[in-house]
Design a protein around this motif. Structure first.
Motif, PDB file in Angstrom:
ATOM      1  N   ALA A 168       7.625   9.214  -5.441  1.00  0.00           N
ATOM      2  CA  ALA A 168       6.336   8.631  -5.065  1.00  0.00           C
ATOM      3  C   ALA A 168       6.226   8.507  -3.547  1.00  0.00           C
ATOM      4  O   ALA A 168       5.168   8.769  -2.962  1.00  0.00           O
ATOM      5  N   LEU A 169       7.322   8.136  -2.889  1.00  0.00           N
ATOM      6  CA  LEU A 169       7.296   7.916  -1.445  1.00  0.00           C
ATOM      7  C   LEU A 169       7.333   9.198  -0.634  1.00  0.00           C
ATOM      8  O   LEU A 169       6.626   9.334   0.365  1.00  0.00           O
ATOM      9  N   LEU A 170       8.173  10.138  -1.048  1.00  0.00           N
ATOM     10  CA  LEU A 170       8.460  11.280  -0.189  1.00  0.00           C
ATOM     11  C   LEU A 170       7.924  12.618  -0.684  1.00  0.00           C
ATOM     12  O   LEU A 170       7.706  13.521   0.124  1.00  0.00           O
ATOM     13  N   GLN A 226      11.397  -0.868  -0.697  1.00  0.00           N
ATOM     14  CA  GLN A 226      10.957  -2.256  -0.783  1.00  0.00           C
ATOM     15  C   GLN A 226       9.903  -2.354  -1.888  1.00  0.00           C
ATOM     16  O   GLN A 226       8.964  -1.554  -1.915  1.00  0.00           O
ATOM     17  N   TYR A 227      10.047  -3.340  -2.790  1.00  0.00           N
ATOM     18  CA  TYR A 227       9.142  -3.472  -3.921  1.00  0.00           C
ATOM     19  C   TYR A 227       8.165  -4.630  -3.692  1.00  0.00           C
ATOM     20  O   TYR A 227       8.546  -5.691  -3.198  1.00  0.00           O
ATOM     21  N   HIS A 228       6.905  -4.395  -4.081  1.00  0.00           N
ATOM     22  CA  HIS A 228       5.853  -5.396  -3.909  1.00  0.00           C
ATOM     23  C   HIS A 228       5.051  -5.452  -5.213  1.00  0.00           C
ATOM     24  O   HIS A 228       4.289  -4.525  -5.514  1.00  0.00           O
ATOM     25  N   ALA A 229       5.228  -6.512  -5.976  1.00  0.00           N
ATOM     26  CA  ALA A 229       4.564  -6.634  -7.272  1.00  0.00           C
ATOM     27  C   ALA A 229       3.490  -7.709  -7.218  1.00  0.00           C
ATOM     28  O   ALA A 229       3.735  -8.818  -6.717  1.00  0.00           O
ATOM     29  N   GLY A 230       2.304  -7.383  -7.721  1.00  0.00           N
ATOM     30  CA  GLY A 230       1.211  -8.351  -7.766  1.00  0.00           C
ATOM     31  C   GLY A 230       0.253  -8.206  -6.603  1.00  0.00           C
ATOM     32  O   GLY A 230       0.557  -7.576  -5.583  1.00  0.00           O
ATOM     33  N   GLY A 231      -0.921  -8.808  -6.757  1.00  0.00           N
ATOM     34  CA  GLY A 231      -1.994  -8.639  -5.788  1.00  0.00           C
ATOM     35  C   GLY A 231      -1.670  -9.133  -4.395  1.00  0.00           C
ATOM     36  O   GLY A 231      -1.892  -8.430  -3.403  1.00  0.00           O
ATOM     37  N   ASP A 232      -1.138 -10.344  -4.285  1.00  0.00           N
ATOM     38  CA  ASP A 232      -0.852 -10.903  -2.959  1.00  0.00           C
ATOM     39  C   ASP A 232       0.197 -10.075  -2.226  1.00  0.00           C
ATOM     40  O   ASP A 232       0.080  -9.827  -1.017  1.00  0.00           O
ATOM     41  N   ALA A 233       1.223  -9.656  -2.947  1.00  0.00           N
ATOM     42  CA  ALA A 233       2.283  -8.856  -2.331  1.00  0.00           C
ATOM     43  C   ALA A 233       1.744  -7.499  -1.893  1.00  0.00           C
ATOM     44  O   ALA A 233       2.105  -6.987  -0.823  1.00  0.00           O
ATOM     45  N   ALA A 234       0.866  -6.917  -2.706  1.00  0.00           N
ATOM     46  CA  ALA A 234       0.286  -5.619  -2.360  1.00  0.00           C
ATOM     47  C   ALA A 234      -0.599  -5.739  -1.125  1.00  0.00           C
ATOM     48  O   ALA A 234      -0.578  -4.870  -0.236  1.00  0.00           O
ATOM     49  N   LEU A 235      -1.390  -6.815  -1.044  1.00  0.00           N
ATOM     50  CA  LEU A 235      -2.246  -7.033   0.124  1.00  0.00           C
ATOM     51  C   LEU A 235      -1.405  -7.167   1.395  1.00  0.00           C
ATOM     52  O   LEU A 235      -1.740  -6.596   2.441  1.00  0.00           O
ATOM     53  N   ALA A 236      -0.306  -7.908   1.309  1.00  0.00           N
ATOM     54  CA  ALA A 236       0.554  -8.103   2.473  1.00  0.00           C
ATOM     55  C   ALA A 236       1.208  -6.795   2.895  1.00  0.00           C
ATOM     56  O   ALA A 236       1.303  -6.485   4.090  1.00  0.00           O
ATOM     57  N   ALA A 237       1.651  -6.010   1.929  1.00  0.00           N
ATOM     58  CA  ALA A 237       2.278  -4.721   2.241  1.00  0.00           C
ATOM     59  C   ALA A 237       1.276  -3.778   2.892  1.00  0.00           C
ATOM     60  O   ALA A 237       1.611  -3.052   3.844  1.00  0.00           O
ATOM     61  N   PRO A 279      10.752   1.654  10.061  1.00  0.00           N
ATOM     62  CA  PRO A 279      10.488   3.030   9.595  1.00  0.00           C
ATOM     63  C   PRO A 279      11.421   3.466   8.474  1.00  0.00           C
ATOM     64  O   PRO A 279      11.124   4.428   7.771  1.00  0.00           O
ATOM     65  N   ARG A 280      12.545   2.752   8.310  1.00  0.00           N
ATOM     66  CA  ARG A 280      13.466   3.115   7.236  1.00  0.00           C
ATOM     67  C   ARG A 280      12.983   2.603   5.882  1.00  0.00           C
ATOM     68  O   ARG A 280      13.487   3.009   4.837  1.00  0.00           O
ATOM     69  N   GLN A 281      12.023   1.707   5.882  1.00  0.00           N
ATOM     70  CA  GLN A 281      11.540   1.135   4.635  1.00  0.00           C
ATOM     71  C   GLN A 281      10.477   2.018   3.977  1.00  0.00           C
ATOM     72  O   GLN A 281       9.645   2.603   4.655  1.00  0.00           O
ATOM     73  N   GLY A 282      10.545   2.072   2.668  1.00  0.00           N
ATOM     74  CA  GLY A 282       9.508   2.718   1.878  1.00  0.00           C
ATOM     75  C   GLY A 282       8.933   1.706   0.906  1.00  0.00           C
ATOM     76  O   GLY A 282       9.691   0.995   0.229  1.00  0.00           O
ATOM     77  N   HIS A 283       7.625   1.596   0.845  1.00  0.00           N
ATOM     78  CA  HIS A 283       6.976   0.540   0.065  1.00  0.00           C
ATOM     79  C   HIS A 283       6.486   1.072  -1.273  1.00  0.00           C
ATOM     80  O   HIS A 283       5.690   2.003  -1.346  1.00  0.00           O
ATOM     81  N   ILE A 284       6.971   0.432  -2.350  1.00  0.00           N
ATOM     82  CA  ILE A 284       6.522   0.730  -3.707  1.00  0.00           C
ATOM     83  C   ILE A 284       5.772  -0.486  -4.235  1.00  0.00           C
ATOM     84  O   ILE A 284       6.300  -1.601  -4.241  1.00  0.00           O
ATOM     85  N   LEU A 285       4.522  -0.261  -4.642  1.00  0.00           N
ATOM     86  CA  LEU A 285       3.639  -1.356  -5.055  1.00  0.00           C
ATOM     87  C   LEU A 285       3.273  -1.225  -6.527  1.00  0.00           C
ATOM     88  O   LEU A 285       3.266  -0.117  -7.104  1.00  0.00           O
ATOM     89  N   SER A 286       2.959  -2.353  -7.118  1.00  0.00           N
ATOM     90  CA  SER A 286       2.380  -2.380  -8.468  1.00  0.00           C
ATOM     91  C   SER A 286       1.435  -3.561  -8.567  1.00  0.00           C
ATOM     92  O   SER A 286       1.678  -4.618  -7.993  1.00  0.00           O
ATOM     93  N   LEU A 287       0.332  -3.337  -9.253  1.00  0.00           N
ATOM     94  CA  LEU A 287      -0.644  -4.401  -9.488  1.00  0.00           C
ATOM     95  C   LEU A 287      -0.660  -4.827 -10.955  1.00  0.00           C
ATOM     96  O   LEU A 287      -1.339  -5.755 -11.314  1.00  0.00           O
TER      97      LEU A 287
END
Length: 374
Positions: A155-157, A344-355, A366-374
């Motif tokens: 998904a990231l790369l 880095q994982y971000h689950a939920g609306g607030d976490a996704a907005l912050a990411a 730059p080494r971080q890759g963000h994976i989100l889910s709502l």
């Protein structure tokens, strides 16, 4: 079963303004499937989609009705994975795993068309005029790229690396626009926003070619990271532009979209043979490319090179080349001894907005890759 669609929307004319929209799910129409979006990647590439949403029609994939106050909201498309949760289509089963282009949401309805064992296309009328590369959904069970344990990396790369691979292939296909004509003088391939994933994927490919010096251009805080990648022959800050030999044959591959720096580089590099604009990681500094010294800045459109190579090599031939290169890149990017990527994982609306705000601001590691889910 989920009964509400949650979507992260951004204001088209002010990308910093966001909202979470919740709407009841409608009845699924005949011929449609409902896909639960399990995870999606958020990178600077998606910020480019938003910044160029009108010019390149990225807002058209998942259109949003204007608000009652007339505000124009948009849904940024992202790459990720989903599972079919409901199907009114005879060729697509509930439970099937899919990879493709999704909205920043928890669910989406698709209209499968041209279904084969390996993929189908979304045949929704509003997507008919949009490029087929973005309308294709790959069926993971038959996808040669797919392994269940590398979904986050894919998904990231994967979409970024495919763009990287195509940039390298496009330049080589055009004999580097004459920059490599003199074997005694290496061509300088200058890559801005060198810490971005698409840039270092391109550098990874270019570094394997003879007669080329790959130069990464970045901010001071990202120099050490770019040097640690090992795919740049030199890493310079933007302020060190004048350390570049002005008369050396060179090509500029612009991932940042900073108009002022582009003009400075065009002015300094008298040996510039070609200038390619890829993205816009520096959203606040975007501008036109008029009145530039040297070659015209040309927007690179990856689907055009895919179409050309598919015609020349066939879809299978292109796919084999991509899978082989992808395997080598992933092995290096995920090397446990020195990984290029930390998820880095971000689950939920607030976490996704912050990411989203973090990636939009370009302030993340730059080494971080963000994976989100709502």
């Amino acid at each position: 079963m989920n009964t509400t669609a949650t979507t992260l929307l951004v204001r088209k004319d002010h990308l910093q303004t966001t909202t979470l929209q919740s709407t009841p799910l409608s009845t699924l129409a005949d011929g449609q499937v409902r896909v639960g979006i399990d995870r999606f990647a958020l990178t600077s590439n998606n910020i480019t989609y938003a910044a160029m949403g009108d010019a390149m029609q990225y807002w058209h994939f998942f259109p949003v009705a204007p608000g009652d106050d007339g505000v124009q909201w948009g849904s940024i498309p992202l790459w990720g994975f989903g599972t079919v949760t409901q199907s009114h289509h005879p060729d697509v089963a509930v439970g099937e795993r899919l990879y493709g282009y999704f909205p920043m949401a928890n669910t989406v309805d698709l209209t499968p068309a041209k279904a084969s064992a390996s993929a189908f296309f979304d045949g929704a009328p509003h997507r008919a005029e949009l490029h087929s590369v973005y309308n294709q959904y790959l069926r993971c069970a038959r996808d040669p790229f797919y392994t269940a344990d590398t979904e986050d990396v894919q998904a990231l790369l994967r979409p970024l690396f495919i763009t990287s691979w195509l940039i390298d292939d496009f330049l080589a296909d055009n004999q580097f626009f004459g920059a490599t004509a003199d074997p005694t003088q290496p061509a300088q391939l200058l890559l801005s926003s060198a810490s971005s994933k698409t840039a270092y994927g391109t550098a990874f490919q270019l570094a394997q070619r003879a007669g080329i010096e790959v130069v990464g251009l970045t901010s001071p805080g990202n120099v050490a990271f770019c040097e640690s990648l090992g795919c740049y022959h030199r890493v310079l800050t933007y302020d060190q532009l004048y350390d570049i030999g002005p008369d050396a044959p060179s090509i500029y591959v612009d991932f940042a979209g900073n108009a002022a720096f582009r003009k400075a580089l065009h002015t300094h590099c008298r040996g510039l043979k070609f200038s390619s604009s890829i993205g816009a990681t520096h959203v606040d500094d975007m501008g036109g490319a008029k009145d530039l010294p040297g070659p015209k800045a040309t927007l690179f459109f990856a689907p055009a090179q895919i179409k050309k190579r598919s015609a020349e090599w066939g879809a299978q031939g292109l796919g084999q080349r991509l899978v082989q290169s992808w395997g080598a890149f992933v092995a290096r990017a995920t090397n446990p001894a020195q990984p290029w990527l930390q998820v880095q994982y971000h689950a939920g609306g607030d976490a996704a907005l912050a990411a989203y705000q973090q990636v939009l601001g370009g302030k993340g590691d730059p080494r971080q890759g963000h994976i989100l889910s709502l």
